[in-house]
Enzyme design. Sequence first.
Site, PDB file in Angstrom:
ATOM      1  N   THR A   1       6.229   0.792   1.940  1.00 38.39           N
ATOM      2  CA  THR A   1       7.234   1.592   2.652  1.00 38.39           C
ATOM      3  C   THR A   1       6.490   2.508   3.611  1.00 38.39           C
ATOM      4  OG1 THR A   1       8.663   1.610   0.711  1.00 38.39           O
ATOM      5  CG2 THR A   1       9.124   3.249   2.400  1.00 38.39           C
TER       6      THR A   1
ATOM      7  N   LYS B   1      14.999   0.874   4.643  1.00 38.24           N
ATOM      8  CA  LYS B   1      14.339   1.406   3.434  1.00 38.24           C
ATOM      9  C   LYS B   1      14.314   2.941   3.456  1.00 38.24           C
ATOM     10  CE  LYS B   1      11.787   1.522  -0.259  1.00 38.24           C
ATOM     11  NZ  LYS B   1      12.412   1.374  -1.565  1.00 38.24           N
TER      12      LYS B   1
ATOM     13  N   LYS C   1       6.843  11.356   0.490  1.00 40.28           N
ATOM     14  CA  LYS C   1       6.461  10.631   1.713  1.00 40.28           C
ATOM     15  C   LYS C   1       7.699  10.015   2.372  1.00 40.28           C
ATOM     16  CE  LYS C   1       5.712   6.497   1.102  1.00 40.28           C
ATOM     17  NZ  LYS C   1       5.557   5.056   0.949  1.00 40.28           N
TER      18      LYS C   1
ATOM     19  N   LEU D   1       0.833  -1.208   0.000  1.00 38.57           N
ATOM     20  CA  LEU D   1       0.000   0.000   0.000  1.00 38.57           C
ATOM     21  C   LEU D   1       0.868   1.260   0.000  1.00 38.57           C
ATOM     22  CD1 LEU D   1      -2.661  -1.230   2.576  1.00 38.57           C
ATOM     23  CD2 LEU D   1      -2.830  -1.188   0.086  1.00 38.57           C
TER      24      LEU D   1
END
Length: 294
Positions: free
Chosen positions: A95, A170, A245, A64
């Site tokens: 992520t 990440k 983001k 998502l």
Amino acid sequence: MKIGFIGLGNMGLPMAINLVKAGHEVTGFDLVDSQLKAFTTAGGKVVANANAAAQDVEVLISMLPASKHVEGLYLGEHGLLAHANPRTLLVDCSTISPKVAQTVAAAAKAKGFSMIDAPVSGGTAGAQAGTLTFMVGGDPADLERARPLLEKMGKNIFYAGSSGAGQTIKVCNNMLLGIQMLGTSEALRLGIANGLDPKVLSDIMAKSSGRNWALELYNPCPGVMDNVPSSKGYAGGFGVDLMLKDLGLAVENAENLDADVPLGKMARALYEAHSQSGNGQLDFSSVFHLKKTS
Ligand code: NAD
């Protein structure tokens, strides 16, 4: 194996298709009809909601956009933790914030589920080719349960540490990627302003000390490379708003720890300006066309 797959977007769709190709029975769900149709065409089964996708499956994978979507999917009275069978292994490949990953995994554990965070790197090309890198946080035994599936979607599968550690790696990786893409674009624009051919410039820098992933595999200048978003009108790929983001996650994480990320902050400001000029849905390599900043 019976697998549920939630989030069939730019990444999730090709990942789920690779599981279908490997002979697994995959039930998918997304909010967008065209994605469901594409999955059906590729041999996947689709259902009307997330809880239906999680019924009677051994592993449930989610892919998502951001933290709030993952919280919404798993938590609360309508969330998966309240409806799925606790024997289902939960694998979140989105992520998201490391903190949110830990919170959701702890809520899962409290209900008897095992959950790992398994964000990926490698872009949509890696998702299609089944060559993604997975960075996994959680219990190593749960990674071993998931490994046969992850190996159908990726080439490098790393154990990062306890719950949330995959997300932390990440976040660090994508902060570096965001900065690299800006630096690569800036160098290419300067060379082009000097009258150089961007392909010649790229070929030489790729064999010199400026070489990096953005330059060599995801060149942001249209026409230098086939099959990358810059040569397809910056469609598909990894959206500017998703990069924004991730840079937000990096800056927030750094602020919580009193760590210093001046380039990360600057990169976030530049992607934000680019998004606000109406480019949020384009691939992040479109920062090559960032409006003059001074
Ligand atoms: P995307 O926006 O293309 O896909 C996300 C999908 O999730 C969409 O199709 C959306 O409809 C669906 N969705 C949202 N809420 C949902 C819900 N409640 N139930 C079902 N479906 C829902 O994004 P993407 O590029 O596929 O990225 C997914 C994640 O992977 C993001 O966290 C991103 O940061 C990460 N990621 C992306 C790339 C890339 O190159 N695109 C690379 C590595 C990691």
